[in-house]
Design an enzyme around this catalytic site. Structure first.
Site, short mmCIF file in Angstrom:
data_model
loop_
_atom_site.label_atom_id
_atom_site.label_comp_id
_atom_site.label_asym_id
_atom_site.label_seq_id
_atom_site.Cartn_x
_atom_site.Cartn_y
_atom_site.Cartn_z
N GLY A 297 0.94 -1.26 0.02
CA GLY A 297 -0.14 -0.15 0.01
C GLY A 297 0.79 1.26 0.08
CG HIS A 298 4.27 3.73 1.65
ND1 HIS A 298 5.67 3.95 1.18
CD2 HIS A 298 3.86 4.64 2.39
CE1 HIS A 298 6.17 5.27 1.63
NE2 HIS A 298 4.94 5.65 2.23
CG PHE A 299 3.52 5.86 -2.57
CD1 PHE A 299 2.43 6.77 -2.05
CD2 PHE A 299 4.82 6.10 -2.47
CE1 PHE A 299 2.78 7.55 -1.18
CE2 PHE A 299 5.00 7.04 -1.32
CZ PHE A 299 4.04 7.61 -0.79
#
Length: 143
Positions: free
Chosen positions: A45-47
């Site tokens: 989730g990053h990124f």
């Protein structure tokens, strides 16, 4: 004290252990490395679509190698699993991104160690020997 002995005394385990190797250590400095595997959970989730290692993880890696491992070495036989370790302050400048599958090297120089508080000047380099972040981290060790 050997590298593996220091690592075995760390109060962390996977997936929150960010130390692979202690390359060099003495009373005033330490050098160690860690490889950020591409399957680490935070990359999901990053990124999205362009994963980058979060700054908080880079800071944690520098703290584990540059402060906690150095503190274990300094305390040597006086270090036990009963000692509580806490981050007391950090001031880090982020310069370049660190991507999945990169191996970084952390360098740390002791500024002072007194009354159970260890303050260090730390910096991290990528495989190209470029500084990716740098600053100061302090931690406290207490029974």
């Amino acid at each position: 004290m050997e590298s593996q002995e220091i690592i075995s005394k760390l109060p962390y385990s996977k997936p929150f252990l960010f130390v692979d190797t202690i390359i060099d250590v003495n009373e005033n400095a330490i050098k160690g490395s860690y490889r950020y595997a591409e399957d680490l959970d935070f990359y999901k989730g990053h990124f999205v679509g362009n994963p980058v290692t979060p700054g908080v993880i880079l800071t944690e890696t520098m703290a584990q190698i540059g402060v906690v491992c150095l503190g274990i070495f300094i305390l040597n036989d006086n270090f036990t699993k009963d000692i509580v370790i806490a981050l007391t302050s950090s001031e880090i400048d982020f310069i370049k991104p660190v991507y999945p599958n990169e191996t970084v090297t952390v360098f740390s120089e002791k500024v002072y160690f007194r009354f159970g508080k260890l303050k260090c000047k730390v910096w991290m380099e990528n495989q190209k020997k470029e500084t990716v972040c740098k600053g100061y981290i302090s931690g406290m060790m207490k029974l």
